[in-house]
Design an enzyme around this catalytic site. Structure first.
Site, PDB file in Angstrom:
ATOM      1  N   GLU A 143       0.886  -1.445  -0.114  1.00  0.00           N
ATOM      2  CA  GLU A 143      -0.007  -0.156   0.139  1.00  0.00           C
ATOM      3  C   GLU A 143       0.928   1.131  -0.072  1.00  0.00           C
ATOM      4  O   GLU A 143       1.657   1.495   0.822  1.00  0.00           O
ATOM      5  CB  GLU A 143      -1.052  -0.055   1.188  1.00  0.00           C
ATOM      6  CG  GLU A 143      -1.737   1.427   1.367  1.00  0.00           C
ATOM      7  CD  GLU A 143      -2.699   1.297   2.577  1.00  0.00           C
ATOM      8  OE1 GLU A 143      -3.628   2.225   2.503  1.00  0.00           O
ATOM      9  OE2 GLU A 143      -2.329   0.553   3.621  1.00  0.00           O
ATOM     10  N   GLU A 240     -12.252   2.829   5.240  1.00  0.00           N
ATOM     11  CA  GLU A 240     -11.194   3.147   6.165  1.00  0.00           C
ATOM     12  C   GLU A 240     -11.236   4.744   6.465  1.00  0.00           C
ATOM     13  O   GLU A 240     -10.211   5.380   6.113  1.00  0.00           O
ATOM     14  CB  GLU A 240      -9.992   2.470   5.724  1.00  0.00           C
ATOM     15  CG  GLU A 240      -8.770   2.772   6.635  1.00  0.00           C
ATOM     16  CD  GLU A 240      -7.404   2.395   6.213  1.00  0.00           C
ATOM     17  OE1 GLU A 240      -6.542   1.550   7.210  1.00  0.00           O
ATOM     18  OE2 GLU A 240      -7.095   2.748   5.133  1.00  0.00           O
TER      19      GLU A 240
END
Length: 262
Positions: A143, A240
């Protein structure tokens, strides 16, 4: 139809972590993700998943001492042994939870180490993790994260991430594309996702500015969700974000994607 999963590290924060599984199910989520499971017993978490009919979509590899500001150890040359041990721990948890994807956080680049050594350490660790996870039937995700929220974070963009994946030489390493982080670092969201769709295994969201729920900022989420369906993205989208008030009060944006049970 876009498949949403609840990030329990961020959502339902007014509740104890173990109570968030039930809350996510009651809100209509069928799947969850969170940063780390390691403070809890594997059997306890697995029981909560089964009890509430939830799928564990994702969690991270161990990432150092989070409370002290560490945000991953994969690029740190003096932590390779710890990283490799953490891969084994993460696989044990993933098997217990039925989790098929693990994310690696590269970490903050050390200022006293040469740039080429930082990169070579990360590439070697990615290769090790991807190989170990492949043998376990689990995908490795990497990520990129914005440097406004985490100054000095080593992996910061889509192209850099894909180059690191190529360098590690594994077909079991994929991009985790966080819409919020990439809006802040590079924009061009729809075209980037479409261009690299075969290499994206998981997507996460939050609006910008503020990292709150969709509809609170500048990102056109109705367009992006339609775009994901149009180009054939069939993975999960992790929520998120930091709720502007409470999670439940702010879920209006997701009403057409969820089926609340309470």
């Amino acid at each position: 139809m876009t498949k949403l999963c609840a990030n329990l590290t961020m959502l339902f924060g007014e509740l104890d972590f173990l109570d968030r599984f039930e809350a996510a199910s009651n809100a209509g989520f069928k799947a969850i993700e969170f940063l780390f499971p390691y403070a809890y017993e594997k059997a306890q978490l697995a029981d909560l998943l089964g009890k509430h009919g939830l799928t564990q979509v994702l969690h991270n590899l161990p990432a150092g001492d989070w409370a002290k500001g560490e945000r991953g150890i994969a690029c740190l040359p003096d932590r390779v042994g710890e990283f490799q041990e953490g891969v084994g721990t993460a696989i044990d948890y993933a098997h217990a939870l039925g989790c098929k994807q693990l994310n690696v956080l590269a970490g903050i680049a050390p200022s006293d180490v040469a740039a080429d050594q930082v990169r070579s350490t990360l590439v070697a660790n990615l290769k090790f993790a991807a190989t170990q996870l492949a043998a376990a039937g689990i995908r490795l995700l990497i990520e990129p994260i914005n440097t406004y929220d985490i100054p000095g974070f080593y992996v910061t963009g889509t192209q850099q991430t894909l180059e690191l994946i190529d360098a590690c030489g594994s077909d079991n390493a994929y991009l985790q594309y966080d819409i919020y982080h990439m809006q802040r670092m590079e924009g061009e969201l729809a075209a980037t996702i479409q261009k690299h769709l075969p290499r994206i295994a998981h997507i996460q969201l939050a609006d910008n500015p503020g990292r709150n729920e969709p509809g609170t900022g500048e990102i056109n989420y109705p367009f992006l969700f339609a775009h994901l369906e149009r180009i054939g993205y069939d993975g999960w989208v992790g929520c998120e974000y930091k709720p502007a008030s409470t999670t439940t009060a702010g879920l209006g944006w997701a009403a057409s994607y969820l089926q609340p049970s309470a």
